[in-house]
Scaffold this motif. Structure first.
Motif, PDB file in Angstrom:
ATOM      1  N   VAL A  40       0.798  -1.221   0.000  1.00 44.89           N
ATOM      2  CA  VAL A  40       0.000   0.000   0.000  1.00 44.89           C
ATOM      3  C   VAL A  40       0.837   1.280   0.000  1.00 44.89           C
ATOM      4  N   THR A  41       1.966   1.301   0.737  1.00 45.97           N
ATOM      5  CA  THR A  41       2.744   2.545   0.781  1.00 45.97           C
ATOM      6  C   THR A  41       3.279   2.916  -0.603  1.00 45.97           C
ATOM      7  N   ARG A  42       3.837   1.928  -1.286  1.00 47.57           N
ATOM      8  CA  ARG A  42       4.451   2.211  -2.587  1.00 47.57           C
ATOM      9  C   ARG A  42       3.375   2.508  -3.626  1.00 47.57           C
ATOM     10  N   LYS A  43       2.240   1.804  -3.504  1.00 52.33           N
ATOM     11  CA  LYS A  43       1.137   2.083  -4.429  1.00 52.33           C
ATOM     12  C   LYS A  43       0.725   3.559  -4.287  1.00 52.33           C
ATOM     13  N   ILE A  44       0.712   4.032  -3.044  1.00 54.50           N
ATOM     14  CA  ILE A  44       0.334   5.429  -2.788  1.00 54.50           C
ATOM     15  C   ILE A  44       1.413   6.391  -3.295  1.00 54.50           C
ATOM     16  N   THR A  45       2.692   6.127  -2.957  1.00 55.81           N
ATOM     17  CA  THR A  45       3.720   7.116  -3.330  1.00 55.81           C
ATOM     18  C   THR A  45       3.940   7.164  -4.840  1.00 55.81           C
ATOM     19  N   ARG A  46       3.798   6.022  -5.505  1.00 56.18           N
ATOM     20  CA  ARG A  46       3.870   6.038  -6.976  1.00 56.18           C
ATOM     21  C   ARG A  46       2.729   6.856  -7.552  1.00 56.18           C
ATOM     22  N   ALA A  47       1.541   6.675  -6.982  1.00 59.45           N
ATOM     23  CA  ALA A  47       0.379   7.415  -7.479  1.00 59.45           C
ATOM     24  C   ALA A  47       0.544   8.914  -7.230  1.00 59.45           C
ATOM     25  N   ALA A  89       2.480  14.704 -11.596  1.00 61.55           N
ATOM     26  CA  ALA A  89       3.018  14.896 -12.955  1.00 61.55           C
ATOM     27  C   ALA A  89       1.894  14.935 -14.003  1.00 61.55           C
ATOM     28  N   GLY A  90       0.648  14.855 -13.555  1.00 61.05           N
ATOM     29  CA  GLY A  90      -0.476  14.918 -14.495  1.00 61.05           C
ATOM     30  C   GLY A  90      -0.678  13.641 -15.282  1.00 61.05           C
ATOM     31  N   GLN A  91      -0.172  12.518 -14.791  1.00 59.83           N
ATOM     32  CA  GLN A  91      -0.269  11.255 -15.535  1.00 59.83           C
ATOM     33  C   GLN A  91      -1.341  10.319 -14.978  1.00 59.83           C
ATOM     34  N   GLN A  92      -1.995  10.700 -13.902  1.00 61.41           N
ATOM     35  CA  GLN A  92      -2.988   9.830 -13.265  1.00 61.41           C
ATOM     36  C   GLN A  92      -3.963  10.735 -12.508  1.00 61.41           C
ATOM     37  N   ASN A  93      -5.245  10.336 -12.471  1.00 60.70           N
ATOM     38  CA  ASN A  93      -6.231  11.169 -11.781  1.00 60.70           C
ATOM     39  C   ASN A  93      -6.846  10.512 -10.566  1.00 60.70           C
ATOM     40  N   GLU A  94      -6.798   9.182 -10.508  1.00 60.41           N
ATOM     41  CA  GLU A  94      -7.474   8.473  -9.434  1.00 60.41           C
ATOM     42  C   GLU A  94      -6.579   7.380  -8.872  1.00 60.41           C
ATOM     43  N   LEU A  95      -6.807   7.058  -7.605  1.00 56.88           N
ATOM     44  CA  LEU A  95      -6.084   5.971  -6.950  1.00 56.88           C
ATOM     45  C   LEU A  95      -7.122   5.117  -6.234  1.00 56.88           C
ATOM     46  N   TYR A  96      -7.179   3.833  -6.578  1.00 54.23           N
ATOM     47  CA  TYR A  96      -8.168   2.925  -5.980  1.00 54.23           C
ATOM     48  C   TYR A  96      -7.526   2.130  -4.847  1.00 54.23           C
ATOM     49  N   LEU A  97      -8.135   2.195  -3.675  1.00 52.30           N
ATOM     50  CA  LEU A  97      -7.611   1.502  -2.492  1.00 52.30           C
ATOM     51  C   LEU A  97      -8.734   0.770  -1.758  1.00 52.30           C
ATOM     52  N   GLY A  98      -8.338  -0.064  -0.796  1.00 55.10           N
ATOM     53  CA  GLY A  98      -9.311  -0.802   0.015  1.00 55.10           C
ATOM     54  C   GLY A  98      -9.483  -0.160   1.387  1.00 55.10           C
ATOM     55  N   ASN A  99      -9.145  -0.906   2.441  1.00 57.77           N
ATOM     56  CA  ASN A  99      -9.383  -0.480   3.825  1.00 57.77           C
ATOM     57  C   ASN A  99      -8.404   0.612   4.265  1.00 57.77           C
ATOM     58  N   LEU A 100      -8.911   1.798   4.533  1.00 57.15           N
ATOM     59  CA  LEU A 100      -8.046   2.914   4.941  1.00 57.15           C
ATOM     60  C   LEU A 100      -7.885   2.989   6.459  1.00 57.15           C
ATOM     61  N   ASP A 101      -8.630   2.153   7.185  1.00 58.24           N
ATOM     62  CA  ASP A 101      -8.610   2.224   8.657  1.00 58.24           C
ATOM     63  C   ASP A 101      -7.526   1.357   9.287  1.00 58.24           C
ATOM     64  N   VAL A 151       3.398   5.234 -17.345  1.00 63.95           N
ATOM     65  CA  VAL A 151       2.110   5.623 -17.895  1.00 63.95           C
ATOM     66  C   VAL A 151       1.180   4.443 -18.097  1.00 63.95           C
ATOM     67  N   ASP A 152       1.698   3.325 -18.555  1.00 59.87           N
ATOM     68  CA  ASP A 152       0.821   2.192 -18.835  1.00 59.87           C
ATOM     69  C   ASP A 152       0.796   1.163 -17.718  1.00 59.87           C
ATOM     70  N   ALA A 153       1.462   1.474 -16.609  1.00 57.48           N
ATOM     71  CA  ALA A 153       1.520   0.487 -15.527  1.00 57.48           C
ATOM     72  C   ALA A 153       0.136   0.251 -14.946  1.00 57.48           C
ATOM     73  N   VAL A 154      -0.184  -1.013 -14.666  1.00 55.86           N
ATOM     74  CA  VAL A 154      -1.463  -1.358 -14.067  1.00 55.86           C
ATOM     75  C   VAL A 154      -1.187  -2.025 -12.724  1.00 55.86           C
ATOM     76  N   VAL A 155      -1.720  -1.458 -11.668  1.00 57.64           N
ATOM     77  CA  VAL A 155      -1.538  -2.033 -10.334  1.00 57.64           C
ATOM     78  C   VAL A 155      -2.757  -2.884 -10.032  1.00 57.64           C
ATOM     79  N   THR A 156      -2.531  -4.170  -9.803  1.00 60.93           N
ATOM     80  CA  THR A 156      -3.677  -5.081  -9.698  1.00 60.93           C
ATOM     81  C   THR A 156      -3.912  -5.624  -8.302  1.00 60.93           C
ATOM     82  N   GLU A 157      -3.073  -5.324  -7.344  1.00 63.34           N
ATOM     83  CA  GLU A 157      -3.308  -5.856  -5.988  1.00 63.34           C
ATOM     84  C   GLU A 157      -3.371  -4.743  -4.965  1.00 63.34           C
TER      85      GLU A 157
END
Ligand code: NAP
Ligand code: GDD
Length: 337
Positions: A193-200, A206-218, A331-337
């Motif tokens: 989760v940390t790296r998924k967030i910092t990459r996003a 940089a204007g290359q992504q608009n949304e970040l999808y995550l699960g449990n924030l608590d 740009v084309d990276a897909v995070v699936t987990e």
């Protein structure tokens, strides 16, 4: 010259540990899996180093699921120290692949220990145990806290913890468990989760992504800095006696807090970008991990210095720089987990 074997050398911790061991003058042998695309990105800078340190790093094909290969390899290397960091290490993935996770993360450990015993090697053994073993046990957790794993990964790590202790007690092997709480870095896998967030954060800035999808924030985690945690591993194998140690920062942050810190680095409001996706929920969650590391402090002289806010800044900074260097790499990276 001391000789070490590191399983999981291509992972986050394996790469930092190898840097540490080479700097201390070790000859380092790493177990790597054959894959159709290169998986040595985190260690290439050391392996290709033409100077003395690079000449002391050796890579060998093998797999923790292949016991006979482990026997041959250990016999030929005759290491003074073995660090077992190899594992299917993703908790969410372990629900999809429980059997494979048990085979690698659990049985892989006994294959390695049994190879050491069968050959009669006089080696010191480090097992990468995990705070996930505490699971549902209430924080703060220390070495006396009962295990209550909440995932196939956690259950496999409990097996590895106990089989490591058993080989210590049954055969007198110098075998220690490091019970490490979450530790992160710019080399952290993209789907934690940390790296998924910092990459996003870097891509959004940089204007290359608009949304970040995550699960449990608590969920509450005790996040530390990986380079400091591999130093604790090494200290465990230099101690007079084998033992088991919690390695943590004793601080607590939710995933939401980490979002605040990471997006705060680029002056953005995370609530504008973060969306919920139930695919990232787990069938059973570990709600809170906060580690009491007093024993490691007392007996190993180990203390952490990088806490979550600085960790987030280090990771965002590295991801921003990596984006600048790599141009459109993500740009084309897909995070699936
Ligand atoms: P990681 O980045 O996911 O690295 C895992 C390593 O294990 C990779 O080198 C991987 O090789 C290797 N591996 C996977 N399956 C294997 C197999 N069947 N045979 C041989 N090697 C295999 O994990 P990490 O964050 O560095 O963590 C290192 C160890 O500490 C793991 O055992 C993890 O479970 C444990 N741990 C981690 C944390 C943490 O917060 N990071 C906390 C507690 C415990 P490939 O590169 O080929 O995939
Ligand atoms: N990965 C991920 N992806 N986690 C998310 C997401 C998401 O999109 N959204 C929320 N989370 C939550 C998870 O539900 C969990 O509560 C928390 O973020 C941390 O998840 P991870 O970063 O995947 O780490 P972990 O705590 O499950 O496991 C890590 O730490 C263990 C030590 O406690 C791994 O490194 C394990 O290998 C390690 O043993």
């Amino acid at each position: 010259m001391k000789r070490a074997l590191v399983t999981g050398i291509t992972g986050q911790d394996g790469s930092y540990l190898t840097e540490l061991l080479l700097a201390k003058g070790y000859e380092v042998h790493g177990l790597i899996r054959r894959s159709s695309s290169l998986n040595t990105g985190r260690i290439d800078h050391m392996y290709q180093d033409p100077h003395e340190a690079g000449a002391r790093l050796f890579l060998h094909y093998g797999d923790l699921t292949d016991g006979s290969r482990l026997v041959t390899l250990l016999d030929s290397i005759q290491p003074d120290e073995v660090y077992n960091l190899g594992a299917q290490s993703h908790v969410r993935v372990s629900f999809d692949e429980p059997e494979y996770t048990g085979d690698t993360t659990g049985m892989g450990t006994v294959r390695l220990l049994e190879a050491i015993r069968a050959i009669g090697l006089d080696t010191r053994f480090y097992q990468a145990s995990s705070s996930e073993m505490f699971g549902a046990s209430a924080p703060p957790q220390n070495e006396e806290t009962p295990f209550y794993p909440r995932s196939p990964y956690g259950a496999a790590k409990v097996y590895s913890y106990w089989i490591t202790r058993n080989y210590r007690e049954a055969y007198g092997l110098f075998a220690s468990n490091g019970i490490l709480f979450n530790h992160e870095s710019p080399r952290r896998g993209d789907t934690f989760v940390t790296r998924k967030i910092t990459r996003a954060v870097a891509r959004i800035a940089a204007g290359q992504q608009n949304e970040l999808y995550l699960g449990n924030l608590d969920a509450v985690r005790d996040w530390g800095y990986a380079p400091e945690y591999v130093d604790a591993m090494w200290r465990m194998l230099q101690a007079d006696e084998p033992d088991d140690f919690v390695v943590a920062t004793n601080t607590a942050h939710t995933v939401r807090d980490f979002l605040e810190h990471a997006f705060g680095c680029v002056d953005l409001d995370w609530q504008q970008y973060v969306r919920f996706d139930e695919r990232y929920l787990r069938p059973t969650e570990v709600d809170a991990l906060i580690g009491d590391y007093s024993k490691a402090q007392d007996k190993l002289g180990w203390t952490p210095s990088v806490l979550t806010p600085r960790l987030a800044a280090i990771m965002v900074d590295a991801d921003m720089k990596s984006l600048e260097v790599a141009g459109t790499r993500y740009v084309d990276a897909v995070v699936t987990e």
